[in-house]
Design a protein around this motif. Structure first.
Motif, PDB file in Angstrom:
ATOM      1  N   ILE A 461      39.674  61.835  92.936  1.00  0.00           N
ATOM      2  CA  ILE A 461      41.100  61.804  92.210  1.00  0.00           C
ATOM      3  C   ILE A 461      41.073  60.504  91.418  1.00  0.00           C
ATOM      4  N   MET A 462      40.435  59.292  91.943  1.00  0.00           N
ATOM      5  CA  MET A 462      40.392  57.741  91.045  1.00  0.00           C
ATOM      6  C   MET A 462      39.474  58.149  89.699  1.00  0.00           C
ATOM      7  N   TYR A 463      38.411  58.987  89.936  1.00  0.00           N
ATOM      8  CA  TYR A 463      37.639  59.350  88.809  1.00  0.00           C
ATOM      9  C   TYR A 463      38.303  60.047  87.925  1.00  0.00           C
ATOM     10  N   GLY A 464      39.012  61.164  88.321  1.00  0.00           N
ATOM     11  CA  GLY A 464      39.699  62.064  87.168  1.00  0.00           C
ATOM     12  C   GLY A 464      40.854  61.526  86.547  1.00  0.00           C
ATOM     13  N   SER A 465      41.377  60.220  87.171  1.00  0.00           N
ATOM     14  CA  SER A 465      42.256  59.686  86.358  1.00  0.00           C
ATOM     15  C   SER A 465      41.948  59.051  84.944  1.00  0.00           C
ATOM     16  N   ARG A 466      40.705  58.960  84.635  1.00  0.00           N
ATOM     17  CA  ARG A 466      40.397  58.482  83.447  1.00  0.00           C
ATOM     18  C   ARG A 466      40.475  59.480  82.190  1.00  0.00           C
ATOM     19  N   PHE A 467      40.944  60.763  82.467  1.00  0.00           N
ATOM     20  CA  PHE A 467      41.189  61.986  81.758  1.00  0.00           C
ATOM     21  C   PHE A 467      42.623  62.197  81.249  1.00  0.00           C
ATOM     22  N   MET A 468      43.483  61.453  81.991  1.00  0.00           N
ATOM     23  CA  MET A 468      44.838  61.693  81.921  1.00  0.00           C
ATOM     24  C   MET A 468      45.361  61.866  80.400  1.00  0.00           C
ATOM     25  N   LYS A 469      45.147  60.791  79.765  1.00  0.00           N
ATOM     26  CA  LYS A 469      45.665  60.684  78.467  1.00  0.00           C
ATOM     27  C   LYS A 469      45.053  61.843  77.296  1.00  0.00           C
ATOM     28  N   ARG A 470      43.650  62.115  77.689  1.00  0.00           N
ATOM     29  CA  ARG A 470      43.072  63.105  77.115  1.00  0.00           C
ATOM     30  C   ARG A 470      43.746  64.556  77.034  1.00  0.00           C
ATOM     31  N   ASP A 471      44.265  64.757  78.441  1.00  0.00           N
ATOM     32  CA  ASP A 471      44.896  65.920  78.901  1.00  0.00           C
ATOM     33  C   ASP A 471      46.290  65.962  78.459  1.00  0.00           C
ATOM     34  N   ILE A 472      46.890  65.010  78.401  1.00  0.00           N
ATOM     35  CA  ILE A 472      48.374  65.095  78.231  1.00  0.00           C
ATOM     36  C   ILE A 472      48.261  65.303  76.532  1.00  0.00           C
ATOM     37  N   SER A 473      47.291  64.761  75.828  1.00  0.00           N
ATOM     38  CA  SER A 473      47.307  64.697  74.339  1.00  0.00           C
ATOM     39  C   SER A 473      47.057  66.397  73.987  1.00  0.00           C
ATOM     40  N   LEU A 474      46.482  67.101  74.673  1.00  0.00           N
ATOM     41  CA  LEU A 474      46.150  68.606  74.735  1.00  0.00           C
ATOM     42  C   LEU A 474      47.400  69.287  74.622  1.00  0.00           C
ATOM     43  N   VAL A 475      47.903  68.794  75.672  1.00  0.00           N
ATOM     44  CA  VAL A 475      49.289  69.633  75.945  1.00  0.00           C
ATOM     45  C   VAL A 475      50.333  69.197  74.744  1.00  0.00           C
ATOM     46  N   VAL A 476      50.438  68.209  74.073  1.00  0.00           N
ATOM     47  CA  VAL A 476      51.351  67.766  73.196  1.00  0.00           C
ATOM     48  C   VAL A 476      50.691  68.734  71.869  1.00  0.00           C
ATOM     49  N   GLU A 477      49.345  68.801  71.469  1.00  0.00           N
ATOM     50  CA  GLU A 477      49.043  69.397  70.310  1.00  0.00           C
ATOM     51  C   GLU A 477      49.359  70.829  70.597  1.00  0.00           C
ATOM     52  N   GLU A 478      49.268  71.326  71.790  1.00  0.00           N
ATOM     53  CA  GLU A 478      49.788  72.929  71.804  1.00  0.00           C
ATOM     54  C   GLU A 478      51.149  73.032  71.620  1.00  0.00           C
ATOM     55  N   LEU A 479      52.109  72.047  71.980  1.00  0.00           N
ATOM     56  CA  LEU A 479      53.408  72.100  71.605  1.00  0.00           C
ATOM     57  C   LEU A 479      53.644  72.292  69.973  1.00  0.00           C
ATOM     58  N   LEU A 480      52.869  71.441  69.336  1.00  0.00           N
ATOM     59  CA  LEU A 480      53.091  71.065  67.829  1.00  0.00           C
ATOM     60  C   LEU A 480      52.633  72.311  67.251  1.00  0.00           C
ATOM     61  N   ASN A 481      51.566  72.901  67.812  1.00  0.00           N
ATOM     62  CA  ASN A 481      50.988  74.327  67.368  1.00  0.00           C
ATOM     63  C   ASN A 481      52.013  75.256  67.395  1.00  0.00           C
ATOM     64  N   GLU A 482      52.617  75.391  68.516  1.00  0.00           N
ATOM     65  CA  GLU A 482      53.641  76.362  68.797  1.00  0.00           C
ATOM     66  C   GLU A 482      54.849  76.271  67.868  1.00  0.00           C
ATOM     67  N   GLN A 483      55.221  75.055  67.539  1.00  0.00           N
ATOM     68  CA  GLN A 483      56.335  74.780  66.598  1.00  0.00           C
ATOM     69  C   GLN A 483      55.965  75.152  65.321  1.00  0.00           C
ATOM     70  N   GLU A 484      54.839  74.873  64.982  1.00  0.00           N
ATOM     71  CA  GLU A 484      54.058  75.198  63.561  1.00  0.00           C
ATOM     72  C   GLU A 484      54.297  76.743  63.397  1.00  0.00           C
ATOM     73  N   GLU A 485      53.860  77.549  64.496  1.00  0.00           N
ATOM     74  CA  GLU A 485      53.932  78.914  64.299  1.00  0.00           C
ATOM     75  C   GLU A 485      55.361  79.390  64.382  1.00  0.00           C
TER      76      GLU A 485
END
Length: 543
Positions: A461-485
């Motif tokens: 679990i502690m090792y996986g924490s290093r990827f959190m910002k990367r994964d939240i960024s992907l969620v944001v990008e998907e929302l922006l893409n949905e808005q663009e569509e």
């Protein structure tokens, strides 16, 4: 001269090929490079602190209160099996392994039902699905009190697992959609209080019912009959809750408002959701870590009750209040962890998940130390500290998954948590612990199983924490893409594609065969996929 010219031509061709290959690799690396957005673009990160009162006023009291009560009532059933386990053993004439195995079997059914319930939750009113499942669970709790043999007990535990399976994917997705991001950890902590509250008062109630009934060999049945009554009342309360808008707070934080056609979009298919979740690295390490921890989580409570009965000769009531005491510290630790979790998430989301892994590790340390003491006071003290760490740790799971998983896939993500806890760890952990218990005793069984499960689970679990910002960024990008569509659809409705694929990645095990494939097909167009054998044409169509 001709030989020299031929040699130069070959060298030139080789150099050109190498240059083209280097350019291709550079382009591929650029296309597949991870994007981490600045903190001010990540929902909930860097925001101002919101008071718990203000957050509850925005989301309302009813949702959190009803889900808290549901957690407490469901815990009564689990407590009854744990505290009254030796009495059930005596009545039905079953071994430690059989008792733990039947309890784990209910967990397996619970897990297998979470995925279908997640599918239902994405297509129908979540509160309606949860209400019906709770009614089923209440009926099977009452049935457990009437069983006459191990086979019927297996049916009863399987049925309660089926009914309780809806809560795992539905309850956290409701909380995430109902309450602001700034107080999610505290709301999840409030809902998580259901377990220690149930554990604190449940043993007293279960043991007290048996004691008031005469403490006879069959009086454990009355506890199950009575525990089904409050569940039936909650069936109505859950059904009357208002269904929250999915992903509303993420849309407000990223887009400044809600998507116009978000509710009209079809649900994400389970296969597509699982494929997408494979790319969420923090989610992957979190669920695997929890799965490893499951080897200890599911087996420890029942094994501890057996330890108190066999080593100390305690009856149902005394076992009940000792187990009750062991959860008292969690009532303090959970709210504190929720408040700290919200603060850490605002500062850096990675710190909140790292805290969870650390607390999981301490859970294993305290439980392992405690079971080695023969002195009952020291045993209960360390077990209490372990339960406090466990309860505090899980307050961070809900906010983490809500942040790194797209809102359309939350139910599926939470259902996989149950799969990993009970199917990967709980079932096999229960059988393994029961076998060690029958062969070497409960102390040795817990000493063998708990340390590696908690240590390895916490580290993952502690090792996986290093990827959190990367994964939240992907969620944001998907929302922006949905808005663009949506913008494209408003401006050029005739140009809206009938088929659209974005960032499609497909792999077979560790071999990735498709990288960020994008394509659009408009009405009336014909698209041909050309490529050599093995280029990925069929794979793209299947995906």
């Amino acid at each position: 001269m001709e030989e020299a010219s031929t040699s130069n031509d070959a060298a030139s061709i080789s150099a050109t090929i190498l240059e083209e290959e280097e350019a291709r690799k550079a382009a591929l690396e650029e296309a597949t490079a991870e994007t981490i957005l600045p903190d001010d673009l990540l929902p909930g990160v860097g925001d101002e602190e919101m008071s718990f009162k203000e957050g509850v006023q925005k989301g309302g009291v009813s949702m959190a209160l009803v889900l808290l009560l549901l957690s407490i009532v469901e815990e009564f059933d689990r407590v009854a099996i744990t505290v009254l386990g030796p009495d059930i053993q005596e009545t039905l004439n079953i071994s430690d392994t059989m008792l733990l195995g039947l309890g784990s079997f209910g967990g397996v059914v619970l897990v297998l039902s979470t995925i279908p319930f997640a599918w239902l939750a994405d297509r129908y009113r979540r509160v309606g699905v949860l209400s019906i499942a709770t009614g089923l669970w209440a009926g099977l709790v009452a049935f457990t009190g009437a069983v006459q043999n191990a086979f019927q007990l297996a049916i009863g535990r399987a049925g309660t697992g089926l009914g309780a399976g809806a809560k795992i994917p539905i309850s956290p997705s409701l909380i995430a959609d109902q309450y602001p991001i700034a107080i999610r950890a505290r709301i999840f902590a409030a809902e998580a209080l259901g377990r220690p509250v149930g554990q604190v008062i449940g043993p007293f109630i279960a043991g007290g019912i048996v004691l008031l009934a005469g403490d006879g060999p069959e009086d454990w049945r009355i506890a199950f009959y009575l525990f089904s009554i409050p569940a039936l009342i909650l069936v109505v309360a859950i059904f009357l809750l208002k269904e929250p808008v999915r992903g509303a707070y993420e849309q407000d934080a990223v887009l400044g408002g809600k998507l116009e056609k978000a509710e009209e979009e079809p649900p994400v298919r389970l296969s597509s959701a699982f494929q997408r979740l494979k790319n969420v690295r923090s989610f992957y390490y979190l669920v695997v870590g929890i799965g490893v921890l499951g080897f200890a989580l599911v087996a420890v409570p029942t094994t501890m009750s057996l330890l108190l009965e066999e080593y100390y000769g305690y009856g149902a009531f005394k076992r009940g209040w000792l187990i009750s005491i062991s959860w008292a510290a969690a009532l303090i630790a959970i709210p504190i962890a929720g408040k700290i979790g919200d603060k850490l998430f605002r500062q850096d989301p990675r710190k909140a998940l790292w805290l969870m892994g650390l607390l999981v590790t301490f859970y294993g340390i305290f439980v392992t130390i405690g079971v080695r003491f023969s002195n009952i006071i020291l045993l209960i003290v360390f077990y209490t500290l372990g339960n406090a760490c466990q309860g505090a740790a899980f307050t961070q799971m809900g906010p983490t998954l809500s942040a790194v998983v797209p809102y359309r896939m939350r139910a599926q993500a939470f259902s996989l948590v149950g799969v990993y806890i009970f199917l990967m760890g709980g079932f096999f952990g229960g059988i393994l612990t029961g076998a060690f218990s029958d062969a070497y005793g409960e102390r040795t069984a817990l000493t063998i199983v708990v340390p590696p499960a908690a240590l390895l689970g916490g580290v993952l679990i502690m090792y996986g924490s290093r990827f959190m910002k990367r994964d939240i960024s992907l969620v944001v990008e998907e929302l922006l893409n949905e808005q663009e569509e949506e913008r494209r659809a408003r401006e050029n409705p005739d140009q809206v594609p009938v088929l659209q694929v974005q960032n499609m990645n497909v792999s077979y095990g560790n071999l990735q065969v498709l990288f960020d494939v994008d394509l659009e097909i408009r009405r009336g167009e014909t698209l041909a996929l050309l490529g050599t054998n093995g280029a990925g044409k069929s794979t793209a169509l299947k995906a």
